[in-house]
Design a protein around this motif. Structure first.
Motif, mmCIF file in Angstrom:
data_model
loop_
_atom_site.group_PDB
_atom_site.id
_atom_site.type_symbol
_atom_site.label_atom_id
_atom_site.label_comp_id
_atom_site.label_asym_id
_atom_site.label_seq_id
_atom_site.Cartn_x
_atom_site.Cartn_y
_atom_site.Cartn_z
ATOM 1 N N ALA A 270 0.477 -1.454 -0.285
ATOM 2 C CA ALA A 270 0.069 -0.231 0.030
ATOM 3 C C ALA A 270 0.814 1.330 -0.485
ATOM 4 O O ALA A 270 0.487 1.999 -0.850
ATOM 5 C CB ALA A 270 -1.083 0.015 1.285
ATOM 6 N N PHE A 271 1.616 1.070 0.884
ATOM 7 C CA PHE A 271 3.094 2.340 0.820
ATOM 8 C C PHE A 271 3.895 2.588 -0.715
ATOM 9 O O PHE A 271 3.400 4.156 -1.674
ATOM 10 C CB PHE A 271 3.918 2.201 1.493
ATOM 11 N N ALA A 272 3.936 1.343 -1.445
ATOM 12 C CA ALA A 272 4.319 1.869 -2.512
ATOM 13 C C ALA A 272 3.372 1.895 -3.660
ATOM 14 O O ALA A 272 3.699 3.355 -4.898
ATOM 15 C CB ALA A 272 4.569 0.418 -3.488
ATOM 16 N N ARG A 273 2.447 1.719 -2.949
ATOM 17 C CA ARG A 273 0.420 2.223 -4.394
ATOM 18 C C ARG A 273 0.740 3.711 -3.677
ATOM 19 O O ARG A 273 0.524 4.198 -4.898
ATOM 20 C CB ARG A 273 -0.363 1.474 -3.968
ATOM 21 N N ASN A 274 1.001 4.035 -2.796
ATOM 22 C CA ASN A 274 0.795 5.425 -2.419
ATOM 23 C C ASN A 274 1.955 6.551 -2.642
ATOM 24 O O ASN A 274 1.937 7.842 -2.478
ATOM 25 C CB ASN A 274 0.254 5.859 -0.998
ATOM 26 N N LEU A 275 3.655 5.822 -3.203
ATOM 27 C CA LEU A 275 4.161 6.789 -3.716
ATOM 28 C C LEU A 275 3.143 7.908 -4.829
ATOM 29 O O LEU A 275 2.961 7.284 -5.782
ATOM 30 C CB LEU A 275 5.086 5.858 -3.836
ATOM 31 N N PRO A 276 4.292 8.974 -5.601
ATOM 32 C CA PRO A 276 3.850 9.964 -6.181
ATOM 33 C C PRO A 276 3.986 8.910 -7.883
ATOM 34 O O PRO A 276 3.469 9.743 -8.304
ATOM 35 C CB PRO A 276 4.981 10.939 -6.516
#
Ligand SMILES: Cc1cc2nc3c(=O)[nH]c(=O)nc-3n(C[C@H](O)[C@H](O)[C@H](O)COP(=O)(O)OP(=O)(O)OC[C@H]3O[C@@H](n4cnc5c(N)ncnc54)[C@H](O)[C@@H]3O)c2cc1C
Length: 461
Positions: A270-276
């Motif tokens: 999820a953190f990766a998905r929320n990168l710019p």
């Protein structure tokens, strides 16, 4: 032994990258060099307890690779043989920032991506092959030995960990502390009646999480490496995915001031998905994981100002992260250590007298550290939560550098100027050269698509 001008034996405390590079340099100037390392050092490329950061992504700046190659000319080939990826710095790097991808172009400067343990093991192999070198592992240095008048370091007291911590005194003409961020030199100096160095601390509250994945040779991205960095302070997360030896990807993600990546599978994704930008998520949501997710915290950058001391014991130096440990997001630590070792080499080659060596060396290391410190701390102060000594004019400089970042999305000339500064190949004021300022301020609209590779035009075009 222990006569003031003798160069019989040198000791390096700490056998990580800073210690190995220092030992390589000392081998040219001393009859014998001994590296004392607290951990057991495995033969294979592997992170150790004393260097937890080695499990995380390590980018090597162009100046770092160049300096290391000066001391180990076959290092680039050995890296390739070991499976590292080698290419042109600006061609191989796909960098998303400020709402778009930077223009890729041919820079003519070699770069490599590999695991930190691979780089260190290749350097260690070469250092330990030197005829006047030995490493004693499982040896933790407890304290320094000094002359009765307390003016000169004469060696170290070591606890032999594999022999029930039996104590051993090892004498030397020069002792160099390369024990990293946790160095006890400030305390040792006070115990010997000297001052501890003044310290600058910049609080950034950064944390990383890292995982390895299988890299398929058929991956359409080939061996491009991707960085995603935030438009601070609006965004506070970064991510990087580098191709490394063994057909693997190493992925490190992190954030400033508490925006830290989770270490469970779903949270990490999820953190990766929320990168710019989506690149890292696109790869890791499909790829096979090869490791656990490893966290590491980095609360603050620290700089110990040994250059400000008026008195320092002869026969003793401090080098590497023990002097300055920067926010690792900017990938500067290994290069800073290499440049400091090169300065020591130069001073020893000039036969600088032992009683003058420390003050001359710290003056030079301060110059080495100034540039990466200024760059790292300057960027960190984009966040209002960052605290510590703030360089004057940093807000003004950051406003201009934001425009520089935006210009790199469409202008490879500005991209080249910025990459030279970030790789410590040119000083930061070079970004204020009138030709660069003009290109930055003329404000062409950035393209947010990945652009085809360009050649940087001659400055002024
Ligand atoms: C998360 C993270 C990511 C990083 N990423 C990058 C990057 O991308 N690029 C980059 O260039 N740099 C990066 N760095 C910095 C880089 O790891 C260091 O600059 C580099 O390792 C050089 O440090 P050093 O050798 O001075 O100290 P260290 O690597 O910390 O090594 C110190 C050594 O001393 C030994 N030791 C400690 N105490 C004793 C004792 N009393 N007796 C004997 N031995 C002792 C330890 O076991 C260890 O081996 C990163 C750092 C962190 C924390």
């Amino acid at each position: 032994m222990n006569q003031s001008n003798s160069r019989t034996h040198a000791i390096v405390i700490g056998g990580s990258l800073g210690g190995l590079l220092t030992a390589r340099v000392l081998s040219q100037h001393f009859q014998r060099v001994t590296i004392l390392e607290r951990d057991e050092v495995p033969e294979q490329p592997e992170a150790r307890k004393g260097q937890p950061q080695a499990r995380h992504l390590h980018g090597l700046l162009a100046t770092g690779l160049q300096t290391m190659t000066r001391y180990f000319p076959d290092l680039p080939q050995a890296l390739v043989n070991g499976g590292a990826v080698m290419g042109d710095f600006a061609e191989q790097m796909q960098w998303y920032t400020y709402g778009g991808y930077r223009q890729r172009f041919h820079m003519g400067v070699p770069a490599t991506t590999m695991s930190r343990p691979l780089l260190e093991s290749l350097i260690r192999e070469r250092v330990l092959a030197l005829p006047n070198m030995r490493m004693m592992d499982n040896c933790g240095v407890n304290q320094l030995l000094i002359t009765p008048d307390g003016q000169r370091v004469t060696g170290v007291e070591v606890a032999l960990r594999h022999e029930g911590n039996q104590l051993l005194e090892v004498l030397a003409d020069l002792v160099v502390d390369c024990t990293g961020r946790g160095s006890r030199s400030p305390q040792w100096l006070v115990e010997m009646g000297f001052d501890a160095p003044p310290v600058s601390e910049v609080k950034v509250n950064v944390a990383y999480a890292t995982r390895l994945y299988r890299r398929l040779p058929t991956d359409p991205r080939g061996t491009l490496w991707t960085l995603i960095t935030p438009e601070a302070p609006r965004e506070s997360r970064f991510g990087a995915i580098f191709p490394i030896e063994g057909d693997r990807w190493i992925v490190s993600m992190g954030g400033w001031h508490g925006d830290h990546p989770p270490t469970d599978e779903a949270g990490f994704l999820a953190f990766a998905r929320n990168l710019p930008a989506p690149d890292i998520y696109d790869i890791i949501s499909q790829a096979e994981p090869l490791s656990d997710i490893t966290p590491i915290k980095f609360p603050h950058s620290v700089r110990r100002h040994y250059e400000k001391l008026r008195r320092f014991p002869a026969g003793f130096l401090v080098l590497g992260d023990a002097i300055s440990s920067f926010n690792p997001t900017y990938g500067q630590g290994m290069t800073s250590a290499a440049l400091q070792a090169a300065e020591l080499d130069d001073l020893l080659a000039k036969r600088t007298p032992p009683e003058k060596l420390a003050l001359a060396f710290f003056k030079r290391t301060a110059k080495v550290v100034d540039m990466p410190w200024q760059l790292a701390v300057g960027e960190d102060f984009r966040f209002p939560q960052t605290s510590g000594p703030k360089p004057p004019g940093v807000d003004f400089i950051n406003r201009y550098v934001s425009k520089v970042h935006r210009a790199t999305l469409h202008d490879p000339v500005v991209g080249l100027a910025l990459l030279k500064v970030m790789n410590l190949m040119a000083p930061p004021p070079s970004l204020f050269h009138p030709k660069i300022v003009w290109r930055v301020l003329r404000g062409k609209r950035p393209s947010i698509e990945q652009s085809p590779m360009r050649q940087p035009a001659a400055a002024g075009d």
